[in-house]
Design a protein around this motif. Sequence first.
Motif, PDB file in Angstrom:
ATOM      1  N   THR A   1      41.040  42.028  48.401  1.00 48.75           N
ATOM      2  CA  THR A   1      42.406  41.610  48.113  1.00 48.75           C
ATOM      3  C   THR A   1      42.392  40.134  47.721  1.00 48.75           C
ATOM      4  N   ASP A   2      43.123  39.810  46.649  1.00 52.92           N
ATOM      5  CA  ASP A   2      43.202  38.416  46.221  1.00 52.92           C
ATOM      6  C   ASP A   2      44.252  37.699  47.079  1.00 52.92           C
ATOM      7  N   PRO A   3      43.855  36.675  47.833  1.00 49.59           N
ATOM      8  CA  PRO A   3      44.839  35.970  48.676  1.00 49.59           C
ATOM      9  C   PRO A   3      46.029  35.449  47.864  1.00 49.59           C
ATOM     10  N   GLU A   4      45.792  35.115  46.596  1.00 50.64           N
ATOM     11  CA  GLU A   4      46.904  34.622  45.763  1.00 50.64           C
ATOM     12  C   GLU A   4      47.947  35.716  45.502  1.00 50.64           C
ATOM     13  N   ALA A   5      47.502  36.965  45.486  1.00 54.62           N
ATOM     14  CA  ALA A   5      48.450  38.074  45.303  1.00 54.62           C
ATOM     15  C   ALA A   5      49.351  38.178  46.537  1.00 54.62           C
TER      16      ALA A   5
ATOM     17  N   SER B   1      44.409  46.594  45.095  1.00 58.99           N
ATOM     18  CA  SER B   1      43.222  46.057  44.427  1.00 58.99           C
ATOM     19  C   SER B   1      42.416  47.242  43.923  1.00 58.99           C
TER      20      SER B   1
ATOM     21  N   GLN C   1      36.908  46.109  45.094  1.00 62.28           N
ATOM     22  CA  GLN C   1      37.253  44.682  45.049  1.00 62.28           C
ATOM     23  C   GLN C   1      38.038  44.303  46.300  1.00 62.28           C
TER      24      GLN C   1
ATOM     25  N   ARG D   1      50.135  35.543  48.379  1.00 57.75           N
ATOM     26  CA  ARG D   1      51.042  34.384  48.251  1.00 57.75           C
ATOM     27  C   ARG D   1      52.232  34.749  47.353  1.00 57.75           C
TER      28      ARG D   1
ATOM     29  N   ASN E   1      37.349  41.721  53.314  1.00 60.68           N
ATOM     30  CA  ASN E   1      38.341  40.752  52.852  1.00 60.68           C
ATOM     31  C   ASN E   1      38.071  39.373  53.437  1.00 60.68           C
ATOM     32  N   ASP E   2      38.453  38.349  52.704  1.00 57.93           N
ATOM     33  CA  ASP E   2      38.332  36.977  53.181  1.00 57.93           C
ATOM     34  C   ASP E   2      39.554  36.665  54.056  1.00 57.93           C
TER      35      ASP E   2
ATOM     36  N   HIS F   1      31.297  39.806  48.867  1.00 58.83           N
ATOM     37  CA  HIS F   1      32.323  40.708  49.423  1.00 58.83           C
ATOM     38  C   HIS F   1      31.720  41.954  50.057  1.00 58.83           C
TER      39      HIS F   1
ATOM     40  N   ILE G   1      43.136  34.517  53.579  1.00 59.71           N
ATOM     41  CA  ILE G   1      44.409  35.248  53.700  1.00 59.71           C
ATOM     42  C   ILE G   1      45.238  34.628  54.827  1.00 59.71           C
TER      43      ILE G   1
END
Length: 392
Positions: free
Chosen positions: A120-124, A114, A118, A126, A151-152, A297, A156
Amino acid sequence: MFREKMDIRLPGPTPVPPQVTRAILETMNAPYMDYRNEEFRRVVSDTVKRLKSVFRTEGDILLLAGSGTSALQTAMVNVIGPGDTVIVAVMGFFGEYLADIAKQAGANLVRIDSEWGQPTDPEAIRDALRQHPDAKAVFVTHCETSTSVVNDLKAIGDVVKGSGALLLVDAVSSVGAIELNMDEWGIDIVAAGCQKGLMTPPGLGVVAVNERAWDVIEKSPRPSFYFDLMRYKEFIQTGQTPYTPNVAMVKGLAAAIDLLEEEGLDNTFRRHVVLRDMTRAAMKALGVPCLVEDDAHASPVVTTVIIDQADPHVFRNHVRSELRVALAAGLGKLKDKTVRIAHMGYTDAGDVLKTIAAVEVGLRRVGYAVELGAGVAAAQRVWLERQAVAHV
Ligand SMILES: *Cc1c(COP(=O)(O)O)cnc(C)c1O
């Protein structure tokens, strides 16, 4: 006269409460105990039991004599061996640690990078799990202490839950200060240290492990003798560690947990959020940008600010030498552009107000045309509105 005076506003090590120092000194002043005796075993068992409430887990807690990194490496090498695939989310300097540990363990490393600042995007994650269904683990940082991003983990955790991979978390700078619900969020291993949110001098690594992780660890080759978690699991049943423990720091940690219990963990979390909001409001009033723009965040324990109109090291030196407030330098590629202001652990609103006042003086010294008192006033306003929430 003030040679030994310093306010520690570093994101580790953090200020040590007098109760913790006292517990450590009492231990060191007494004849050194045989750590396998009944009394110390009770201390270890009790500390570990109470740490479960801090990590919010029914899993096992293992204590290592080491820094936070010893816990990170332990988490990795008990699960991952040469040729195994591990997905590592990197969003700053400490994420690079995880990638380096994985590489050195001979793992097949899949990085999710990331932008610094920023989350981490949980979708990344996935997507990475879809592309690498053989991944044994996903390793993420909770609070990235270089950028001040959190991070969320709940989101995640939801993504990793359905996969065959374990979720490993670096919570070195978050445990005891930022909400972390290990079991509820589906985290299998949490790695931490004692010298940040847990308010103890450096010297303990803490690893929390759930049943799902033990099933994997048992079948792993576990090449490290000192960090072999199965040995720690066997000994902790009777309040022991396989090798000589850091006796004094265990006593210090026990005293620190007393304080967390006294404040109430949810209140501790809320206090950190208020201290963050005071700090961010001050920086906004002063026109000094925070690296993390989105409050959602922004870390409750540390704030990375951008100092781009002067040398951040010179600025930090003014604050340190004139006003005796120690701020942290930037890390990695942010080294010469940022300064980190910690509000972590044994820190209250008065500490934050003094820190901001010192920051204002330091900024003026290096040529910023800030209005003196503007940051302090903004922080004071946040405090007056939110004190009831902070329970300090
Ligand atoms: C401080 C820190 C570490 C390193 O811990 P040590 O105790 O210095 O080994 C690792 N990860 C994060 C997120 C940290 O804040």
